[in-house]
Design a protein around this motif. Structure first.
Motif, PDB file in Angstrom:
ATOM      1  N   GLY A   1      -7.216  -3.730   3.046  1.00 41.67           N
ATOM      2  CA  GLY A   1      -6.255  -4.830   3.006  1.00 41.67           C
ATOM      3  C   GLY A   1      -6.026  -5.301   1.569  1.00 41.67           C
ATOM      4  N   LEU A   2      -7.126  -5.369   0.825  1.00 41.59           N
ATOM      5  CA  LEU A   2      -7.027  -5.798  -0.577  1.00 41.59           C
ATOM      6  C   LEU A   2      -6.257  -4.766  -1.403  1.00 41.59           C
ATOM      7  CD1 LEU A   2      -9.697  -7.491  -2.688  1.00 41.59           C
ATOM      8  CD2 LEU A   2      -8.777  -5.373  -3.561  1.00 41.59           C
ATOM      9  N   LEU A   3      -6.585  -3.490  -1.181  1.00 42.76           N
ATOM     10  CA  LEU A   3      -5.906  -2.422  -1.926  1.00 42.76           C
ATOM     11  C   LEU A   3      -4.415  -2.406  -1.609  1.00 42.76           C
ATOM     12  CD1 LEU A   3      -8.420   0.552  -1.639  1.00 42.76           C
ATOM     13  CD2 LEU A   3      -7.624  -0.475  -3.759  1.00 42.76           C
ATOM     14  N   ALA A   4      -4.067  -2.644  -0.338  1.00 43.56           N
ATOM     15  CA  ALA A   4      -2.665  -2.580   0.085  1.00 43.56           C
ATOM     16  C   ALA A   4      -1.782  -3.473  -0.783  1.00 43.56           C
ATOM     17  CB  ALA A   4      -2.547  -2.978   1.546  1.00 43.56           C
ATOM     18  N   THR A   5      -2.269  -4.653  -1.102  1.00 42.41           N
ATOM     19  CA  THR A   5      -1.424  -5.542  -1.913  1.00 42.41           C
ATOM     20  C   THR A   5      -1.809  -5.516  -3.392  1.00 42.41           C
ATOM     21  OG1 THR A   5      -2.886  -7.333  -1.307  1.00 42.41           O
ATOM     22  CG2 THR A   5      -0.855  -7.159  -0.064  1.00 42.41           C
ATOM     23  N   HIS A   6      -3.099  -5.572  -3.681  1.00 39.49           N
ATOM     24  CA  HIS A   6      -3.516  -5.681  -5.085  1.00 39.49           C
ATOM     25  C   HIS A   6      -3.284  -4.395  -5.880  1.00 39.49           C
ATOM     26  CE1 HIS A   6      -5.661  -9.664  -4.969  1.00 39.49           C
ATOM     27  NE2 HIS A   6      -5.314  -9.454  -3.712  1.00 39.49           N
ATOM     28  N   ALA A   7      -3.492  -3.251  -5.246  1.00 38.35           N
ATOM     29  CA  ALA A   7      -3.238  -1.994  -5.962  1.00 38.35           C
ATOM     30  C   ALA A   7      -1.746  -1.853  -6.224  1.00 38.35           C
ATOM     31  CB  ALA A   7      -3.756  -0.807  -5.155  1.00 38.35           C
ATOM     32  N   ALA A   8      -0.937  -2.254  -5.235  1.00 40.48           N
ATOM     33  CA  ALA A   8       0.521  -2.176  -5.406  1.00 40.48           C
ATOM     34  C   ALA A   8       0.969  -3.075  -6.554  1.00 40.48           C
ATOM     35  CB  ALA A   8       1.205  -2.589  -4.107  1.00 40.48           C
ATOM     36  N   THR A   9       0.450  -4.298  -6.577  1.00 40.75           N
ATOM     37  CA  THR A   9       0.819  -5.246  -7.637  1.00 40.75           C
ATOM     38  C   THR A   9       0.381  -4.726  -9.002  1.00 40.75           C
ATOM     39  OG1 THR A   9       0.346  -6.963  -6.019  1.00 40.75           O
ATOM     40  CG2 THR A   9       0.702  -7.698  -8.268  1.00 40.75           C
ATOM     41  N   ALA A  10      -0.851  -4.248  -9.061  1.00 43.14           N
ATOM     42  CA  ALA A  10      -1.389  -3.770 -10.346  1.00 43.14           C
ATOM     43  C   ALA A  10      -0.587  -2.569 -10.849  1.00 43.14           C
ATOM     44  CB  ALA A  10      -2.864  -3.406 -10.189  1.00 43.14           C
ATOM     45  N   LEU A  11      -0.238  -1.656  -9.945  1.00 42.50           N
ATOM     46  CA  LEU A  11       0.557  -0.481 -10.355  1.00 42.50           C
ATOM     47  C   LEU A  11       1.941  -0.922 -10.833  1.00 42.50           C
ATOM     48  CD1 LEU A  11      -0.320   2.160  -7.612  1.00 42.50           C
ATOM     49  CD2 LEU A  11      -0.695   2.416 -10.068  1.00 42.50           C
ATOM     50  N   TYR A  12       2.542  -1.855 -10.107  1.00 45.64           N
ATOM     51  CA  TYR A  12       3.882  -2.333 -10.458  1.00 45.64           C
ATOM     52  C   TYR A  12       3.849  -3.004 -11.840  1.00 45.64           C
ATOM     53  CZ  TYR A  12       8.225  -4.999 -10.216  1.00 45.64           C
ATOM     54  OH  TYR A  12       9.457  -5.526 -10.487  1.00 45.64           O
ATOM     55  N   CYS A  13       2.899  -3.903 -12.053  1.00 43.58           N
ATOM     56  CA  CYS A  13       2.808  -4.645 -13.320  1.00 43.58           C
ATOM     57  C   CYS A  13       2.572  -3.715 -14.504  1.00 43.58           C
ATOM     58  CB  CYS A  13       1.694  -5.677 -13.261  1.00 43.58           C
ATOM     59  SG  CYS A  13       2.063  -7.010 -12.143  1.00 43.58           S
ATOM     60  N   THR A  14       1.649  -2.776 -14.328  1.00 39.03           N
ATOM     61  CA  THR A  14       1.317  -1.900 -15.456  1.00 39.03           C
ATOM     62  C   THR A  14       2.452  -0.910 -15.742  1.00 39.03           C
ATOM     63  OG1 THR A  14       0.049  -0.507 -13.942  1.00 39.03           O
ATOM     64  CG2 THR A  14      -1.203  -2.057 -15.269  1.00 39.03           C
ATOM     65  N   THR A  15       3.163  -0.484 -14.689  1.00 40.58           N
ATOM     66  CA  THR A  15       4.306   0.420 -14.892  1.00 40.58           C
ATOM     67  C   THR A  15       5.400  -0.323 -15.661  1.00 40.58           C
ATOM     68  OG1 THR A  15       3.768   1.481 -12.808  1.00 40.58           O
ATOM     69  CG2 THR A  15       5.929   1.969 -13.708  1.00 40.58           C
ATOM     70  N   LEU A  16       5.617  -1.569 -15.249  1.00 36.09           N
ATOM     71  CA  LEU A  16       6.621  -2.404 -15.916  1.00 36.09           C
ATOM     72  C   LEU A  16       6.223  -2.607 -17.380  1.00 36.09           C
ATOM     73  CD1 LEU A  16       9.110  -3.712 -14.616  1.00 36.09           C
ATOM     74  CD2 LEU A  16       7.828  -5.849 -14.496  1.00 36.09           C
TER      75      LEU A  16
END
Lengths: 220, 123
Positions: free
Chosen positions: A198-213
Protein backbone atom coordinates in the motif's frame (compact mmCIF):
# COMPACT_ATOMS: atom_id res chain seq x y z
CA UNK A 1 -9.83 -30.37 91.91
CA UNK A 2 -11.78 -33.58 91.92
CA UNK A 3 -10.74 -36.32 89.50
CA UNK A 4 -14.11 -36.08 87.64
CA UNK A 5 -13.67 -32.33 87.31
CA UNK A 6 -10.09 -32.83 86.07
CA UNK A 7 -11.31 -35.31 83.43
CA UNK A 8 -13.98 -32.88 82.26
CA UNK A 9 -11.40 -30.12 82.08
CA UNK A 10 -9.02 -32.27 80.02
CA UNK A 11 -11.84 -33.24 77.63
CA UNK A 12 -12.80 -29.60 77.29
CA UNK A 13 -9.21 -28.66 76.52
CA UNK A 14 -8.96 -31.55 74.04
CA UNK A 15 -12.18 -30.50 72.34
CA UNK A 16 -10.94 -26.91 72.22
CA UNK A 17 -7.63 -28.05 70.75
CA UNK A 18 -9.40 -30.25 68.17
CA UNK A 19 -11.72 -27.44 67.21
CA UNK A 20 -8.73 -25.07 66.92
CA UNK A 21 -6.80 -27.61 64.84
CA UNK A 22 -9.86 -28.11 62.64
CA UNK A 23 -10.27 -24.36 62.16
CA UNK A 24 -6.55 -24.04 61.50
CA UNK A 25 -6.65 -26.78 58.86
CA UNK A 26 -9.65 -25.08 57.29
CA UNK A 27 -7.76 -21.78 57.22
CA UNK A 28 -4.68 -23.48 55.73
CA UNK A 29 -6.85 -25.02 53.02
CA UNK A 30 -8.50 -21.66 52.33
CA UNK A 31 -5.08 -19.99 52.12
CA UNK A 32 -3.76 -22.77 49.85
CA UNK A 33 -6.68 -22.22 47.48
CA UNK A 34 -6.08 -18.46 47.64
CA UNK A 35 -2.36 -18.88 46.86
CA UNK A 36 -3.14 -21.25 43.98
CA UNK A 37 -5.70 -18.79 42.61
CA UNK A 38 -3.26 -15.89 42.92
CA UNK A 39 -0.49 -17.93 41.28
CA UNK A 40 -2.79 -18.82 38.41
CA UNK A 41 -3.78 -15.16 38.05
CA UNK A 42 -0.13 -14.06 38.06
CA UNK A 43 0.74 -16.72 35.47
CA UNK A 44 -2.15 -15.62 33.28
CA UNK A 45 -1.17 -11.97 33.67
CA UNK A 46 2.47 -12.76 32.86
CA UNK A 47 1.38 -14.67 29.78
CA UNK A 48 -0.90 -11.82 28.72
CA UNK A 49 1.89 -9.31 29.35
CA UNK A 50 4.43 -11.38 27.37
CA UNK A 51 2.00 -11.81 24.53
CA UNK A 52 1.16 -8.08 24.53
CA UNK A 53 4.88 -7.25 24.69
CA UNK A 54 5.59 -9.49 21.70
CA UNK A 55 2.67 -7.90 19.87
CA UNK A 56 3.99 -4.38 20.57
CA UNK A 57 7.49 -5.44 19.52
CA UNK A 58 6.07 -6.76 16.26
CA UNK A 59 4.08 -3.57 15.67
CA UNK A 60 7.21 -1.58 16.44
CA UNK A 61 9.21 -3.60 13.88
CA UNK A 62 6.45 -3.27 11.30
CA UNK A 63 6.29 0.49 11.78
CA UNK A 64 10.08 0.62 11.50
CA UNK A 65 9.86 -1.18 8.14
CA UNK A 66 7.24 1.24 6.85
CA UNK A 67 9.23 4.20 8.14
CA UNK A 68 12.42 2.96 6.47
CA UNK A 69 10.62 2.45 3.16
CA UNK A 70 9.00 5.87 3.23
CA UNK A 71 12.14 7.65 4.41
CA UNK A 72 14.30 6.04 1.74
CA UNK A 73 11.84 6.71 -1.10
CA UNK A 74 11.56 10.41 -0.30
CA UNK A 75 15.14 11.02 0.79
CA UNK A 76 16.52 11.77 -2.65
CA UNK A 77 16.01 13.75 -5.85
CA UNK A 78 17.95 11.16 -7.83
CA UNK A 79 15.63 9.00 -9.98
CA UNK A 80 18.10 6.12 -10.14
CA UNK A 81 18.37 6.12 -6.35
CA UNK A 82 14.58 5.86 -6.08
CA UNK A 83 14.63 2.89 -8.48
CA UNK A 84 17.42 1.26 -6.47
CA UNK A 85 15.50 1.89 -3.26
CA UNK A 86 12.37 0.22 -4.66
CA UNK A 87 14.49 -2.82 -5.55
CA UNK A 88 16.08 -2.82 -2.09
CA UNK A 89 12.68 -2.61 -0.38
CA UNK A 90 11.45 -5.61 -2.38
CA UNK A 91 14.62 -7.61 -1.71
CA UNK A 92 15.26 -6.69 1.91
CA UNK A 93 11.90 -5.83 3.43
CA UNK A 94 9.50 -8.00 1.45
CA UNK A 95 12.01 -10.81 0.82
CA UNK A 96 11.92 -11.52 -2.88
CA UNK A 97 14.68 -12.40 -5.31
CA UNK A 98 12.74 -11.68 -8.48
CA UNK A 99 10.97 -8.44 -9.28
CA UNK A 100 10.31 -5.93 -12.04
CA UNK A 101 9.45 -2.24 -11.99
CA UNK A 102 7.30 -0.93 -14.83
CA UNK A 103 6.31 2.56 -15.86
CA UNK A 104 3.25 3.33 -17.96
CA UNK A 105 3.82 4.63 -21.45
CA UNK A 106 0.50 6.47 -22.02
CA UNK A 107 1.08 6.72 -25.76
CA UNK A 108 1.60 2.99 -26.23
CA UNK A 109 -0.82 2.06 -23.42
CA UNK A 110 1.75 -0.40 -22.15
CA UNK A 111 3.88 -0.96 -19.10
CA UNK A 112 7.57 -0.64 -19.89
CA UNK A 113 10.13 -2.42 -17.72
CA UNK A 114 12.57 0.12 -16.25
CA UNK A 115 14.36 -2.06 -13.70
CA UNK A 116 14.42 -5.66 -12.58
CA UNK A 117 16.40 -8.24 -10.66
CA UNK A 118 16.44 -12.03 -10.71
CA UNK A 119 14.47 -12.24 -13.97
CA UNK A 120 15.37 -12.00 -17.61
CA UNK A 121 14.32 -8.47 -18.67
CA UNK A 122 13.46 -9.78 -22.15
CA UNK A 123 10.72 -11.94 -20.64
CA UNK A 124 8.59 -8.92 -19.75
CA UNK A 125 10.14 -5.80 -21.26
CA UNK A 126 6.73 -4.49 -22.32
CA UNK A 127 3.31 -5.50 -21.01
CA UNK A 128 0.16 -4.17 -22.74
CA UNK A 129 -2.22 -2.52 -20.29
CA UNK A 130 -5.01 -4.96 -19.46
CA UNK A 131 -3.06 -7.97 -20.64
CA UNK A 132 -2.15 -10.79 -18.24
CA UNK A 133 -2.04 -10.48 -14.45
CA UNK A 134 0.35 -7.52 -14.45
CA UNK A 135 -1.48 -5.61 -17.17
CA UNK A 136 -4.86 -6.24 -15.53
CA UNK A 137 -3.65 -5.17 -12.07
CA UNK A 138 -2.32 -1.93 -13.58
CA UNK A 139 -5.55 -1.35 -15.50
CA UNK A 140 -7.82 -1.88 -12.48
CA UNK A 141 -5.47 -0.22 -10.01
CA UNK A 142 -6.03 -3.11 -7.60
CA UNK A 143 -3.13 -4.79 -5.84
CA UNK A 144 -2.91 -8.42 -6.94
CA UNK A 145 -1.72 -11.05 -4.46
CA UNK A 146 -1.57 -14.67 -5.63
CA UNK A 147 -3.52 -17.21 -3.61
CA UNK A 148 -0.91 -19.77 -2.45
CA UNK A 149 -3.59 -22.44 -2.19
CA UNK A 150 -4.44 -22.25 -5.89
CA UNK A 151 -2.48 -23.19 -8.99
CA UNK A 152 -0.63 -20.31 -10.68
CA UNK A 153 -3.06 -17.95 -12.39
CA UNK A 154 -0.61 -16.71 -15.01
CA UNK A 155 1.43 -18.22 -17.80
CA UNK A 156 5.20 -18.06 -18.38
CA UNK A 157 6.94 -15.64 -16.03
CA UNK A 158 3.55 -14.63 -14.63
CA UNK A 159 3.16 -18.22 -13.47
CA UNK A 160 5.39 -17.35 -10.54
CA UNK A 161 3.91 -13.91 -9.89
CA UNK A 162 3.40 -13.47 -6.15
CA UNK A 163 2.08 -9.92 -6.19
CA UNK A 164 1.59 -6.97 -8.47
CA UNK A 165 1.34 -3.47 -7.07
CA UNK A 166 -0.05 -0.81 -9.39
CA UNK A 167 1.64 2.55 -8.79
CA UNK A 168 -0.86 5.37 -8.75
CA UNK A 169 -0.68 9.09 -8.45
CA UNK A 170 -3.62 11.43 -8.25
CA UNK A 171 -5.96 8.55 -9.09
CA UNK A 172 -4.04 7.59 -12.25
CA UNK A 173 -1.95 4.47 -12.64
CA UNK A 174 1.62 5.38 -13.53
CA UNK A 175 3.27 1.97 -13.39
CA UNK A 176 3.49 -1.30 -11.50
CA UNK A 177 5.81 -3.40 -9.39
CA UNK A 178 5.69 -7.10 -10.12
CA UNK A 179 7.04 -9.41 -7.42
CA UNK A 180 7.73 -12.90 -8.63
CA UNK A 181 9.27 -15.64 -6.47
CA UNK A 182 9.77 -15.00 -2.76
CA UNK A 183 12.90 -16.12 -0.91
CA UNK A 184 12.67 -19.82 0.07
CA UNK A 185 12.51 -19.05 3.79
CA UNK A 186 9.63 -16.62 3.30
CA UNK A 187 6.41 -18.56 3.81
CA UNK A 188 4.12 -16.12 2.01
CA UNK A 189 2.73 -12.62 1.90
CA UNK A 190 2.05 -11.30 5.39
CA UNK A 191 0.04 -8.39 6.78
CA UNK A 192 3.14 -6.22 6.91
CA UNK A 193 3.83 -6.94 3.23
CA UNK A 194 0.33 -5.77 2.34
CA UNK A 195 0.97 -2.55 4.25
CA UNK A 196 4.27 -2.15 2.42
CA UNK A 197 2.49 -2.71 -0.90
CA UNK A 198 0.00 0.00 0.00
CA UNK A 199 2.85 2.35 0.87
CA UNK A 200 4.75 1.52 -2.32
CA UNK A 201 1.62 2.02 -4.44
CA UNK A 202 1.51 5.71 -3.62
CA UNK A 203 4.94 6.64 -2.27
CA UNK A 204 6.97 4.92 -4.98
CA UNK A 205 4.77 6.55 -7.62
CA UNK A 206 5.22 9.98 -6.04
CA UNK A 207 8.97 9.54 -5.62
CA UNK A 208 9.39 8.38 -9.24
CA UNK A 209 7.26 11.26 -10.52
CA UNK A 210 9.14 13.91 -8.47
CA UNK A 211 12.60 12.66 -9.37
CA UNK A 212 11.71 12.30 -13.07
CA UNK A 213 10.39 15.86 -13.05
CA UNK A 214 13.52 17.04 -11.25
CA UNK A 215 15.71 15.24 -13.78
CA UNK A 216 13.87 16.92 -16.69
CA UNK A 217 14.15 20.33 -15.05
CA UNK A 218 17.84 19.79 -14.38
CA UNK A 219 18.41 18.89 -18.04
CA UNK A 220 16.36 21.89 -19.24
CA UNK B 1 30.20 0.95 31.60
CA UNK B 2 31.22 1.52 27.98
CA UNK B 3 28.78 0.63 25.23
CA UNK B 4 29.36 -2.51 23.21
CA UNK B 5 30.42 -1.73 19.69
CA UNK B 6 28.68 -3.35 16.71
CA UNK B 7 30.01 -3.10 13.17
CA UNK B 8 27.19 -3.20 10.60
CA UNK B 9 28.24 -4.03 7.05
CA UNK B 10 25.88 -3.67 4.08
CA UNK B 11 26.10 -2.08 0.65
CA UNK B 12 22.34 -1.46 0.54
CA UNK B 13 21.44 1.87 2.18
CA UNK B 14 17.90 0.58 2.83
CA UNK B 15 19.09 -2.58 4.56
CA UNK B 16 21.70 -0.59 6.50
CA UNK B 17 19.05 1.89 7.63
CA UNK B 18 16.75 -0.94 8.68
CA UNK B 19 19.40 -2.77 10.72
CA UNK B 20 20.56 0.50 12.29
CA UNK B 21 16.99 1.26 13.37
CA UNK B 22 16.65 -2.15 15.00
CA UNK B 23 20.00 -2.01 16.81
CA UNK B 24 19.53 1.60 17.94
CA UNK B 25 16.95 0.35 20.41
CA UNK B 26 19.76 -1.30 22.36
CA UNK B 27 22.65 0.46 24.09
CA UNK B 28 25.16 -0.28 21.33
CA UNK B 29 27.63 1.98 19.61
CA UNK B 30 27.24 1.40 15.88
CA UNK B 31 29.99 1.67 13.30
CA UNK B 32 29.39 1.08 9.61
CA UNK B 33 31.08 -0.28 6.52
CA UNK B 34 29.68 -0.58 3.02
CA UNK B 35 31.49 -3.60 1.58
CA UNK B 36 33.61 -6.54 2.68
CA UNK B 37 36.93 -4.78 2.11
CA UNK B 38 35.90 -1.77 4.20
CA UNK B 39 34.54 -4.16 6.85
CA UNK B 40 37.98 -5.70 7.39
CA UNK B 41 39.62 -2.27 7.56
CA UNK B 42 37.06 -0.88 10.02
CA UNK B 43 37.18 -4.05 12.15
CA UNK B 44 40.96 -3.80 12.49
CA UNK B 45 40.71 -0.13 13.41
CA UNK B 46 37.65 -0.17 15.66
CA UNK B 47 37.84 -3.66 17.22
CA UNK B 48 34.04 -4.06 17.52
CA UNK B 49 32.43 -6.51 19.94
CA UNK B 50 30.38 -7.99 17.10
CA UNK B 51 30.12 -7.79 13.32
CA UNK B 52 26.80 -8.04 11.49
CA UNK B 53 27.57 -8.46 7.80
CA UNK B 54 25.63 -8.93 4.58
CA UNK B 55 26.89 -11.65 2.24
CA UNK B 56 26.36 -10.22 -1.25
CA UNK B 57 28.52 -7.10 -1.48
CA UNK B 58 30.93 -5.50 -3.94
CA UNK B 59 34.75 -5.62 -3.67
CA UNK B 60 34.72 -8.42 -1.10
CA UNK B 61 31.73 -10.63 -0.22
CA UNK B 62 30.65 -11.29 3.35
CA UNK B 63 32.09 -14.81 3.13
CA UNK B 64 35.49 -13.53 1.97
CA UNK B 65 35.61 -10.77 4.56
CA UNK B 66 34.58 -13.19 7.31
CA UNK B 67 37.28 -15.66 6.28
CA UNK B 68 39.90 -12.91 6.38
CA UNK B 69 38.72 -11.61 9.75
CA UNK B 70 38.86 -15.11 11.23
CA UNK B 71 42.40 -15.64 9.91
CA UNK B 72 43.75 -12.44 11.42
CA UNK B 73 45.10 -12.70 14.94
CA UNK B 74 43.69 -9.31 15.96
CA UNK B 75 40.12 -9.91 14.75
CA UNK B 76 39.57 -13.67 14.89
CA UNK B 77 37.77 -13.59 18.24
CA UNK B 78 35.16 -11.06 17.12
CA UNK B 79 31.81 -12.84 16.63
CA UNK B 80 30.46 -12.49 13.08
CA UNK B 81 26.77 -12.83 12.20
CA UNK B 82 26.14 -13.08 8.46
CA UNK B 83 22.96 -11.81 6.82
CA UNK B 84 22.13 -14.27 4.06
CA UNK B 85 19.54 -14.09 1.32
CA UNK B 86 18.97 -17.80 1.45
CA UNK B 87 18.68 -19.91 4.57
CA UNK B 88 19.24 -23.13 2.68
CA UNK B 89 21.91 -25.68 3.49
CA UNK B 90 24.46 -24.77 0.86
CA UNK B 91 24.51 -21.10 1.71
CA UNK B 92 24.55 -21.66 5.45
CA UNK B 93 27.33 -24.21 5.04
CA UNK B 94 29.41 -21.70 3.09
CA UNK B 95 28.82 -19.19 5.89
CA UNK B 96 30.03 -21.51 8.62
CA UNK B 97 32.97 -22.62 6.47
CA UNK B 98 34.01 -18.97 6.29
CA UNK B 99 34.12 -19.01 10.09
CA UNK B 100 30.97 -17.05 10.91
CA UNK B 101 29.46 -17.61 14.34
CA UNK B 102 25.83 -17.33 13.32
CA UNK B 103 23.54 -16.15 10.56
CA UNK B 104 20.18 -14.47 10.01
CA UNK B 105 18.14 -14.60 6.83
CA UNK B 106 16.38 -11.87 4.87
CA UNK B 107 13.92 -10.34 5.36
CA UNK B 108 15.35 -9.60 8.78
CA UNK B 109 13.17 -10.37 11.77
CA UNK B 110 13.94 -7.70 14.38
CA UNK B 111 13.34 -9.96 17.37
CA UNK B 112 15.50 -12.75 15.98
CA UNK B 113 18.29 -10.33 15.11
CA UNK B 114 18.26 -8.67 18.54
CA UNK B 115 18.24 -12.04 20.30
CA UNK B 116 21.27 -13.27 18.31
CA UNK B 117 23.19 -10.03 18.72
CA UNK B 118 22.55 -10.00 22.49
CA UNK B 119 23.51 -13.65 22.72
CA UNK B 120 26.83 -13.28 20.90
CA UNK B 121 27.76 -10.01 22.57
CA UNK B 122 27.15 -11.59 25.99
CA UNK B 123 29.65 -14.21 24.90
Amino acid sequence: MKQSDHGAYVRKVQEGAQSFAHDLLGEIERLQVLVATLEAEIRAETRAYSSRYAEIELQNSNLANLYVASYRLHGTLDRQEVIDTIKEIIANLVGSEEAGLFELDPGKQSLELVASFGISPEACSSVPLGSGLIGRAAQTGEIYVADPGRPPAGAGLEGRLTACIPLSLDGRVTGAIAIFRLLPQKAGIEDLDRELFGLLATHAATALYCTTLHQRLAVA
Amino acid sequence: MSKKKVLVVDDSPTAMFMVTMILKREPYELVKAHDGQEAVEVAVLERPDLILMDVVMPRKTGFEACRELKQREDTKSIPVILVTTRGEGENVEAGFESGCNDYVTKPINAQELLAKVRDHIAG
